[in-house]
Design an enzyme around this catalytic site. Structure first.
Site, PDB file in Angstrom:
ATOM      1  N   CYS A 201       0.818  -1.222   0.000  1.00 51.07           N
ATOM      2  CA  CYS A 201       0.000   0.000   0.000  1.00 51.07           C
ATOM      3  C   CYS A 201       0.851   1.271   0.000  1.00 51.07           C
ATOM      4  O   CYS A 201       0.353   2.349  -0.335  1.00 51.07           O
ATOM      5  CB  CYS A 201      -0.937   0.024   1.193  1.00 51.07           C
ATOM      6  SG  CYS A 201      -2.123  -1.321   1.201  1.00 51.07           S
TER       7      CYS A 201
ATOM      8  N   HIS B  75      -3.179   7.932   2.273  1.00 53.90           N
ATOM      9  CA  HIS B  75      -3.610   6.585   1.860  1.00 53.90           C
ATOM     10  C   HIS B  75      -4.995   6.276   2.427  1.00 53.90           C
ATOM     11  O   HIS B  75      -5.230   6.418   3.633  1.00 53.90           O
ATOM     12  CB  HIS B  75      -2.582   5.561   2.353  1.00 53.90           C
ATOM     13  CG  HIS B  75      -3.013   4.143   2.145  1.00 53.90           C
ATOM     14  ND1 HIS B  75      -3.528   3.682   0.952  1.00 53.90           N
ATOM     15  CD2 HIS B  75      -3.012   3.074   2.990  1.00 53.90           C
ATOM     16  CE1 HIS B  75      -3.819   2.403   1.075  1.00 53.90           C
ATOM     17  NE2 HIS B  75      -3.521   2.014   2.291  1.00 53.90           N
TER      18      HIS B  75
ATOM     19  N   ASN C 299      -9.933   0.256   0.400  1.00 50.50           N
ATOM     20  CA  ASN C 299      -8.471   0.376   0.364  1.00 50.50           C
ATOM     21  C   ASN C 299      -7.976  -0.237  -0.941  1.00 50.50           C
ATOM     22  O   ASN C 299      -8.044  -1.453  -1.120  1.00 50.50           O
ATOM     23  CB  ASN C 299      -7.890  -0.350   1.581  1.00 50.50           C
ATOM     24  CG  ASN C 299      -6.376  -0.277   1.644  1.00 50.50           C
ATOM     25  OD1 ASN C 299      -5.718   0.074   0.671  1.00 50.50           O
ATOM     26  ND2 ASN C 299      -5.823  -0.625   2.786  1.00 50.50           N
TER      27      ASN C 299
END
Ligand code: UT7
Length: 329
Positions: free
Chosen positions: A113, A256, A286
């Site tokens: 990520c 993020h 996500n």
């Protein structure tokens, strides 16, 4: 000399997995997911398509947005932890799909990520070193392929998407546009907080691996949550300081999109108002390395980010790894 962002693009699958859909698969509810994560739906790429398809679409849009053609690209980097295949690189497939000239370097970069903020530093440094002028930096992940739809603690969180930017070296910058400071860090002692244990060289595919469901993502959510908030706060402060800015100078903090509560906690610790922190986690979930460039593209297309604005991108992911980039749009 500076490195500027001259175009953005994104690709999100049309098919959505809603909280109601997930409540039919695992013991969860729309109420739990919204309250604990802020997520309402996430994109799901149909089987038969793969990460390179999303990456190609996002990259093509970024080139249009930059007013460039495929021939202008000197370097392609795809940040992903869900490549189409172990090899070749997803970047090579994007090059093929876009018909980009056969001699340029194309490679994948995996920091899960946090991939996109790592890519921002790596590509920035490569362009600044003078070998390449224009790069496609793509964050693309098909996270639904890694979800265990028997594990309610992870499968409600992740979605599929790609975001892309064109990065360009400007030898005679007018004004102060471009990337000003980057930071990337990792702590491998915390490797096991977010992991896909099977399918690699340690535990190659085997019937046992599949029965143990080791080919799916596992996460210690609570510990990750605490570390993520503290790490993203610290790296934001460090990067802004190294840029010579104050936090109050920053116009947009693109964090993020893992969990609305994490984003809110980071914003609160940094003393940032909601207007400074764009959010799309409710619609996307996500999306790993795609999360920051997809949100940048949204802000750019909606006219929310203007030339001259100060932007801070902040990422976090498995490794554990994290980083930030301060730039003037
Ligand atoms: O991008 C990579 C970085 N990843 C992250 O940043 C993720 C970080 N972590 C998180 O976002 C949060 O920790 C989660 C959303 C994963 C979990 O939220 P939480 O508030 O930390 O919940 P928890 O893990 O402490 O679980 C609370 C309860 C547990 O039940 P008990 O033990 O209290 O009875 C869980 O079993 O919630 C239960 N639970 C669920 N209940 C309904 C966990 N997942 C679910 C679910 N639906 N989907």
């Amino acid at each position: 000399m500076s490195v500027v962002i001259s175009g953005t693009g994104a690709a999100v699958p049309q098919e959505k997995l809603t909280n109601a859909d997930l409540a039919e698969l695992v013991d969860t509810s729309d109420e739990w997911i919204v309250t604990r994560t802020g997520i309402r739906e996430r994109g799901k790429l149909p089987l038969g398509q793969a990460t390179s398809d999303l990456a190609t679409e996002a990259a093509a849009q970024a080139l249009i947005s930059a007013g460039m053609s495929a021939d202008d690209v000197d370097l392609i980097v795809v940040c992903t932890c869900t490549p189409d295949m172990t090899m070749p690189s997803t970047a090579a497939l994007v090059q093929r799909n876009l018909g980009i000239k056969a001699t340029i370097p194309c490679y994948d970069l995996n920091s899960a990520c946090a991939g996109f903020v790592v890519g921002l530093e790596v590509v920035h440094d490569q362009l600044l070193a003078g070998r390449y002028r224009r790069a496609l930096l793509i964050g693309a992940d098909t996270m639904t392929r890694l979800m265990d739809y028997e594990d309610r603690t992870t499968c409600v969180l992740f979605g599929d998407a790609a975001g892309a930017i064109v990065m360009e070296r400007d030898d005679e910058p007018s004004g102060h546009r471009g990337i000003v400071a980057t930071t990337i860090q990792a702590d491998g002692r915390l490797w096991d907080l977010i992991q896909v244990p099977g399918g690699g060289s340690l535990k190659p595919p085997s019937p046992y691996m599949f029965t143990q469901r080791e080919h799916y993502l596992r996460m210690n959510g609570r510990q990750t949550f605490k570390f993520a908030v503290q790490a993203m706060e610290q790296v934001s402060r460090d990067t802004v300081e190294r840029a010579g800015w104050k936090l109050s100078d920053v116009d947009h903090v693109v964090v993020h999109q893992a969990n609305l509560r994490i984003i809110d906690a980071v914003a609160e610790r940094l003393g940032l108002g909601r207007e400074t922190v764009p959010i799309n986690v409710a619609r996307m979930g996500n999306t790993s390395a795609a999360s920051i460039p997809v949100l940048l593209d949204e802000c750019h297309r909606e006219g929310r980010i203007h030339a001259g604005d100060r932007v801070l991108c902040v990422g976090f992911g498995s490794g554990l790894s994290w980083g930030a980039a301060a730039l003037v749009w």
